[in-house]
Scaffold this motif. Structure first.
Motif, PDB file in Angstrom:
ATOM      1  N   ALA A  92      54.002 -68.515  19.463  1.00  0.00           N
ATOM      2  CA  ALA A  92      53.455 -68.606  18.100  1.00  0.00           C
ATOM      3  C   ALA A  92      52.183 -67.785  17.955  1.00  0.00           C
ATOM      4  CB  ALA A  92      53.207 -70.058  17.691  1.00  0.00           C
ATOM      5  N   LEU A  93      52.213 -66.561  18.455  1.00  0.00           N
ATOM      6  CA  LEU A  93      51.080 -65.645  18.334  1.00  0.00           C
ATOM      7  C   LEU A  93      51.428 -64.559  17.324  1.00  0.00           C
ATOM      8  CD1 LEU A  93      48.324 -64.555  19.130  1.00  0.00           C
ATOM      9  CD2 LEU A  93      49.376 -63.485  21.126  1.00  0.00           C
TER      10      LEU A  93
ATOM     11  N   TRP B  55      44.128 -63.216  22.512  1.00  0.00           N
ATOM     12  CA  TRP B  55      44.654 -63.762  23.761  1.00  0.00           C
ATOM     13  C   TRP B  55      43.908 -63.251  24.988  1.00  0.00           C
ATOM     14  CZ3 TRP B  55      47.257 -59.790  26.493  1.00  0.00           C
ATOM     15  CH2 TRP B  55      47.707 -58.708  25.733  1.00  0.00           C
ATOM     16  N   ASP B  56      43.814 -64.125  25.959  1.00  0.00           N
ATOM     17  CA  ASP B  56      43.091 -63.868  27.202  1.00  0.00           C
ATOM     18  C   ASP B  56      43.717 -62.685  27.936  1.00  0.00           C
ATOM     19  OD1 ASP B  56      41.361 -64.174  29.313  1.00  0.00           O
ATOM     20  OD2 ASP B  56      42.488 -65.816  30.240  1.00  0.00           O
TER      21      ASP B  56
ATOM     22  N   CYS C 238      42.021 -54.029  21.396  1.00  0.00           N
ATOM     23  CA  CYS C 238      42.772 -55.245  21.059  1.00  0.00           C
ATOM     24  C   CYS C 238      44.243 -54.989  20.767  1.00  0.00           C
ATOM     25  CB  CYS C 238      42.149 -55.976  19.859  1.00  0.00           C
ATOM     26  SG  CYS C 238      40.405 -56.386  20.049  1.00  0.00           S
ATOM     27  N   ASP C 239      44.752 -53.833  21.132  1.00  0.00           N
ATOM     28  CA  ASP C 239      46.156 -53.527  20.844  1.00  0.00           C
ATOM     29  C   ASP C 239      47.042 -53.643  22.078  1.00  0.00           C
ATOM     30  OD1 ASP C 239      45.240 -51.379  22.278  1.00  0.00           O
ATOM     31  OD2 ASP C 239      45.946 -49.842  20.872  1.00  0.00           O
ATOM     32  N   GLY C 240      46.504 -54.235  23.159  1.00  0.00           N
ATOM     33  CA  GLY C 240      47.279 -54.400  24.386  1.00  0.00           C
ATOM     34  C   GLY C 240      47.283 -53.187  25.283  1.00  0.00           C
ATOM     35  N   SER C 241      46.636 -52.105  24.869  1.00  0.00           N
ATOM     36  CA  SER C 241      46.631 -50.886  25.683  1.00  0.00           C
ATOM     37  C   SER C 241      45.660 -50.994  26.852  1.00  0.00           C
ATOM     38  CB  SER C 241      46.271 -49.674  24.820  1.00  0.00           C
ATOM     39  OG  SER C 241      44.976 -49.824  24.239  1.00  0.00           O
ATOM     40  N   ARG C 242      44.648 -51.850  26.716  1.00  0.00           N
ATOM     41  CA  ARG C 242      43.707 -52.105  27.802  1.00  0.00           C
ATOM     42  C   ARG C 242      43.714 -53.607  28.094  1.00  0.00           C
ATOM     43  NH1 ARG C 242      38.573 -51.821  26.704  1.00  0.00           N
ATOM     44  NH2 ARG C 242      38.002 -51.701  28.916  1.00  0.00           N
TER      45      ARG C 242
ATOM     46  N   GLN D 228      49.225 -70.873  27.981  1.00  0.00           N
ATOM     47  CA  GLN D 228      49.940 -69.842  27.238  1.00  0.00           C
ATOM     48  C   GLN D 228      49.955 -70.143  25.741  1.00  0.00           C
ATOM     49  OE1 GLN D 228      53.606 -69.853  30.082  1.00  0.00           O
ATOM     50  NE2 GLN D 228      53.390 -67.754  29.348  1.00  0.00           N
ATOM     51  N   TYR D 229      50.009 -71.422  25.402  1.00  0.00           N
ATOM     52  CA  TYR D 229      50.082 -71.815  23.996  1.00  0.00           C
ATOM     53  C   TYR D 229      48.718 -71.863  23.311  1.00  0.00           C
ATOM     54  CZ  TYR D 229      54.942 -73.466  24.649  1.00  0.00           C
ATOM     55  OH  TYR D 229      56.281 -73.564  24.882  1.00  0.00           O
ATOM     56  N   ARG D 230      47.636 -71.799  24.081  1.00  0.00           N
ATOM     57  CA  ARG D 230      46.327 -72.088  23.489  1.00  0.00           C
ATOM     58  C   ARG D 230      45.845 -70.966  22.566  1.00  0.00           C
ATOM     59  NH1 ARG D 230      45.131 -69.623  28.298  1.00  0.00           N
ATOM     60  NH2 ARG D 230      43.226 -68.354  28.402  1.00  0.00           N
ATOM     61  N   ILE D 231      46.368 -69.753  22.702  1.00  0.00           N
ATOM     62  CA  ILE D 231      46.051 -68.590  21.876  1.00  0.00           C
ATOM     63  C   ILE D 231      44.600 -68.138  22.049  1.00  0.00           C
ATOM     64  CG2 ILE D 231      46.117 -67.560  19.576  1.00  0.00           C
ATOM     65  CD1 ILE D 231      48.862 -68.396  20.714  1.00  0.00           C
ATOM     66  N   ALA D 232      43.638 -68.956  21.630  1.00  0.00           N
ATOM     67  CA  ALA D 232      42.229 -68.557  21.725  1.00  0.00           C
ATOM     68  C   ALA D 232      41.817 -68.433  23.185  1.00  0.00           C
ATOM     69  CB  ALA D 232      41.349 -69.561  20.997  1.00  0.00           C
ATOM     70  N   GLY D 233      41.201 -67.316  23.539  1.00  0.00           N
ATOM     71  CA  GLY D 233      40.948 -67.002  24.936  1.00  0.00           C
ATOM     72  C   GLY D 233      39.985 -67.916  25.649  1.00  0.00           C
ATOM     73  N   ASP D 234      39.004 -68.491  24.936  1.00  0.00           N
ATOM     74  CA  ASP D 234      37.957 -69.272  25.607  1.00  0.00           C
ATOM     75  C   ASP D 234      38.307 -70.745  25.760  1.00  0.00           C
ATOM     76  OD1 ASP D 234      36.442 -67.049  25.864  1.00  0.00           O
ATOM     77  OD2 ASP D 234      34.963 -67.563  24.340  1.00  0.00           O
ATOM     78  N   THR D 235      39.322 -71.231  25.103  1.00  0.00           N
ATOM     79  CA  THR D 235      39.594 -72.665  25.097  1.00  0.00           C
ATOM     80  C   THR D 235      40.272 -73.109  26.383  1.00  0.00           C
ATOM     81  OG1 THR D 235      41.683 -72.284  23.926  1.00  0.00           O
ATOM     82  CG2 THR D 235      39.758 -72.775  22.596  1.00  0.00           C
TER      83      THR D 235
END
Length: 803
Positions: free
Chosen positions: A193-194, A272-273, A279-283, A373-380
């Motif tokens: 659900a991202l 996502w972490d 932020c496009d997944g390239s790095r 995996q479901y948490r979405i937000a990287g810091d939580t």
């Protein structure tokens, strides 16, 4: 009846916060205060801090050095280990006989269909461990978590999830009402659900082809679009009531928008972490996984994808007959965070392997890593995280002890891979991570409850399901009826609603030491009210609807078998404390509390204690008369750590249940003033709290008398309480593990360089009768909170064998 229940469940949605409390609208449009109170407009500006060493004359220092002689600067000597201990638990661990470790057994059971190329095969059990998006005995089934505009309705008990996306993975109709945090005006990765940029945008998500092999990366990750970037107006200008009013279609999909321009004005974040700018997944950088997959797996948003032949939740086991390789331990960031558990080594270490021996269950991922995996937000949900350069930093997540404790159990020298020799069995479950943010994000996963907002019902059923999995797949629960099993319950009200079948026999680690057996929910957060009436005949068809009957009656905590453990605090949280080498400040504040004072809360928040005290202190001008400061951050600005380090007493009162105020006080050398009836504070069953704290009743008369009580305590009594506190304060923080150890050493070094050397030298030589809080030069790692738990468990071994 059903309508009234819905209103009760969702009542928090119809209120708005205000400075005065929580308001609602009357029929004529007037605003009225429903609960909470008006926050005093007072702002307390504290005077400048004073270092204690600068207040002591040279004559006193010289006289002290002659009469008192030298004193140990470290607290790691044996005579300190058991200071202020209650009972006989302390010291037994150090006196145990040595054990020569033996090589761990290695499994060879094959898994069905090799887990379809998606999951890890656990060669001990022959069970597949599947990542998010996959399920079934061979990970061959789709288990989707689509983006949605609503939760399931109570009559939809036969549905596994409700989504609002089409076959193209885009929203079915953006103009249709309905909001959930996962709703997506773009492409929905429906495994977790991202939401990503979609349609024909430059930074859209392009999935791998349908016939691509498992774990094939997408052709293009694309940029994420989280809740803060929900579009409030579509391309035709129509208002979308579920979006953000200020976010226009052009902000996202216009030529200069987030999904088309690298440096757009609107920045939706990397979400996502492991996703680095742009932020496009390239790095990508290293994402968090427990023990970083022991260097033998790739971390995918919290799930360890083990290398061939390696297995277990942290990939630390190797299939029988296969050679053990180095894996990723040559990567410096792995060296700093991961440990090859001593029990996993082919040749046992030369040093002894002390008991207790703890077997850590490889629980199904849906109870732990899938939550990440479901948490979405990287810091939580985490206690540490990597930067985009793979350096690490610590987080201050309130409930991060769940992940930290799991990781320490995996890395510990006390870990055994042989369940037949185990003294204890640890059951890892990320319950608070599920409660937030996972449960509120999308319509999946649910644990047999008709509402997402019935969080205790979900949790109770989750634990019941986990218990069933343990007791049917393995023999060790039934061997001692769970007496040697350890569960962590970190929610606000701890184990109050834990199922009887687990609670009555197992060891519970908790933050909430409430002991009354006939208890009611004390949470002012309606979604956590475990007393909410839910008759069995209201929603037929929902499995597990009888959860209330399965969780009563038992107390929230039993000091005979359970333990109240500290919350996780990073070293930065108490950087101004002498425990971390800072020179002690003059304690010119009599009583201190800064935090949530219950404004805008229901009256039962904090049992009303914080609300009463802020009123009493304001109306009685306690700040001016007694130097008692009670308020929130706006009322008492300044460094929280420095304020605590210059306070004699610090308030310890409940919140929605437990609150980490005891840790805040003790780690700064501040004497706890405990106000919570029939509740054990941290380690109170094993440490004599009366030796370093003061406790008063919750009633109004006792609260009003606080100034008189505290000013009436003699300096000699205060000094004795402080001296005892200095003997145990290191037990209230977690310092185990390679990363935390280095952080503590770095903080000690930083403090030794930050302050003038003359001030530090004078502080090191402070007479104990002036201050017991001389700056630490090293930290007693062998006596931290995790070590204290281990020592207590050793003491409990024989008790688990009885009955």
């Amino acid at each position: 009846m059903f309508r009234n229940f819905l209103i009760l469940c969702f009542s928090t949605l119809i209120y708005v916060n205000s400075e005065a409390g929580v308001l609602s609208l009357t029929r004529d449009g007037r605003r009225q205060l429903r609960f909470g109170f008006k926050v005093p407009s007072t702002k307390h500006v504290l005077p400048g801090k004073l270092y204690l060493a600068n207040r002591i004359s040279p004559d006193v220092m010289l006289e002290s050095s002659r009469t008192e002689g030298s004193r140990r600067d470290d607290v790691d000597g044996f005579r300190w280990r058991c200071a202020v201990a209650r009972g006989t638990w302390c010291g037994q661990y150090r006196r145990q006989l040595s054990m020569i470790p033996r090589p761990a057994p290695r499994g060879s059971k094959e898994c069905p269909n090799q887990c379809s190329g998606w999951g890890n095969c656990n060669y001990d059990s022959g069970i597949c461990e599947c990542p998010a998006g996959r399920g079934g005995i061979d990970c061959g089934q789709d288990v989707k978590r689509p983006c949605t505009n609503r939760f399931r309705h109570p009559h939809e008990f036969n549905r596994s999830t409700v989504g609002h996306i089409g076959s193209d993975k885009h929203d079915l109709n953006p103009r249709e009402p309905g909001w959930q945090a996962s709703r997506c005006y773009g492409y929905c990765m429906d495994d977790i659900a991202l939401c990503f940029c979609g349609y024909n945008s430059t930074f859209r998500h392009i999935p791998a082809p349908p016939d691509a092999p498992p774990w094939s990366p997408p052709l293009q990750w694309g940029r994420p679009m989280t809740d803060s970037c929900m579009i409030g107006h579509d391309k035709d200008g129509a208002v979308l009531e579920w979006g953000r009013p200020h976010v226009k279609y052009e902000d996202i999909y216009g030529p200069q928008g987030w999904c088309n321009l690298l440096n757009s004005d609107l920045n939706c974040g990397c979400a996502w972490d492991g996703n680095a700018w742009p932020c496009d997944g390239s790095r990508q950088f290293e994402a968090f996984c427990v023990n970083q997959c022991a260097g033998h797996g790739d971390c995918y948003m919290g799930f360890c994808r083990c290398h061939p032949g390696w297995y277990g939740n942290d990939c630390s086991r190797k299939k029988a007959g296969m050679e053990i390789d180095e894996g990723y331990y040559n990567r410096p960031w792995i060296k700093k965070t991961a440990i090859a558990p001593p029990a996993s080594l082919p040749i046992p270490p030369m040093r002894v392997h002390p008991r207790p021996l703890i077997y850590v269950y490889d629980m199904p991922p849906e109870y732990h890593s899938r939550m990440l995996q479901y948490r979405i937000a990287g810091d939580t949900c985490m206690w540490r995280r990597f930067t985009d350069s793979n350096d690490t930093y610590l987080l201050s997540m309130t409930y991060s002890v769940e992940v930290y404790l799991h990781e320490m159990m995996l890395q510990s020298e006390h870990r055994t891979y042989d369940p037949e020799e185990a003294d204890f069995f640890y059951v890892p479950m990320y319950i608070t991570c599920y409660m937030w943010p996972v449960l509120g994000w999308a319509d999946f996963p649910w644990w047999y409850a008709p509402f997402a907002h019935s969080r205790p019902m979900h949790v109770a059923n989750m634990i019941l399901e986990a218990h069933e999995w343990l007791s049917t797949n393995f023999p060790w629960w039934n061997r001692r009826n769970g007496r040697d099993h350890i569960w962590l319950m970190a929610p606000d009200e701890g184990a109050c609603y834990m199922p009887n079948v687990v609670y009555n026999t197992s060891i519970i680690l908790t933050h909430w030491g409430r002991m009354d057996s006939d208890h009611k929910s004390g949470s002012a957060y309606e979604q956590d009210n475990y007393d909410m009436p839910m008759p069995l005949d209201m929603f037929p068809g929902w499995r597990g609807f009888d959860w209330v009957n399965k969780t009563r009656p038992h107390p929230c905590y039993n000091p005979d078998k359970d333990l109240v453990i500290p919350a996780f605090k990073s070293p930065d949280h108490f950087h101004a404390s002498p425990l971390l080498g800072a020179p002690p400040l003059e304690r010119d504040i009599l009583l201190y509390f800064r935090g949530d004072i219950g404004a805008g809360r229901r009256p039962n928040y904090s049992r009303g204690i914080r609300q009463k005290l802020v009123r009493l202190s304001h109306d009685g001008d306690w700040a001016t008369k007694y130097k008692i400061f009670i308020g929130n951050g706006e009322m008492i600005p300044g460094s929280y750590s420095e304020h605590l380090a210059r306070s004699k007493f610090c308030l310890v009162a409940p919140g929605d249940g437990w609150s980490p105020r005891a840790e805040d006080a003790i780690l700064h050398g501040c004497i706890p003033l405990v106000v919570m009836d029939n509740v054990h504070a941290v380690f109170e069953s094993i440490l004599s709290w009366e030796a370093f704290s003061v406790r008063i009743r919750e009633d109004d008369q006792a609260l009003a008398a606080i100034p008189e009580l505290l000013t009436g305590i003699s300096p000699e009594r205060v000094g004795k309480l402080q001296r005892n506190l200095a003997k145990v304060w290191h037990r209230f923080t977690y310092a185990s593990g390679p990363l935390l150890r280095q952080n503590y050493r770095d903080m000690l070094t930083r403090n030794s360089q930050q302050y003038p050397q003359a001030l530090l030298n004078a502080s090191y030589n402070l007479p104990p009768r002036v201050s017991p809080f001389r700056p630490n030069r090293d930290f007693p790692f062998e006596e931290d909170a995790f070590s204290t738990i281990i020592q207590w468990l050793y003491h409990k071994i024989n008790e688990t064998r009885q009955g």
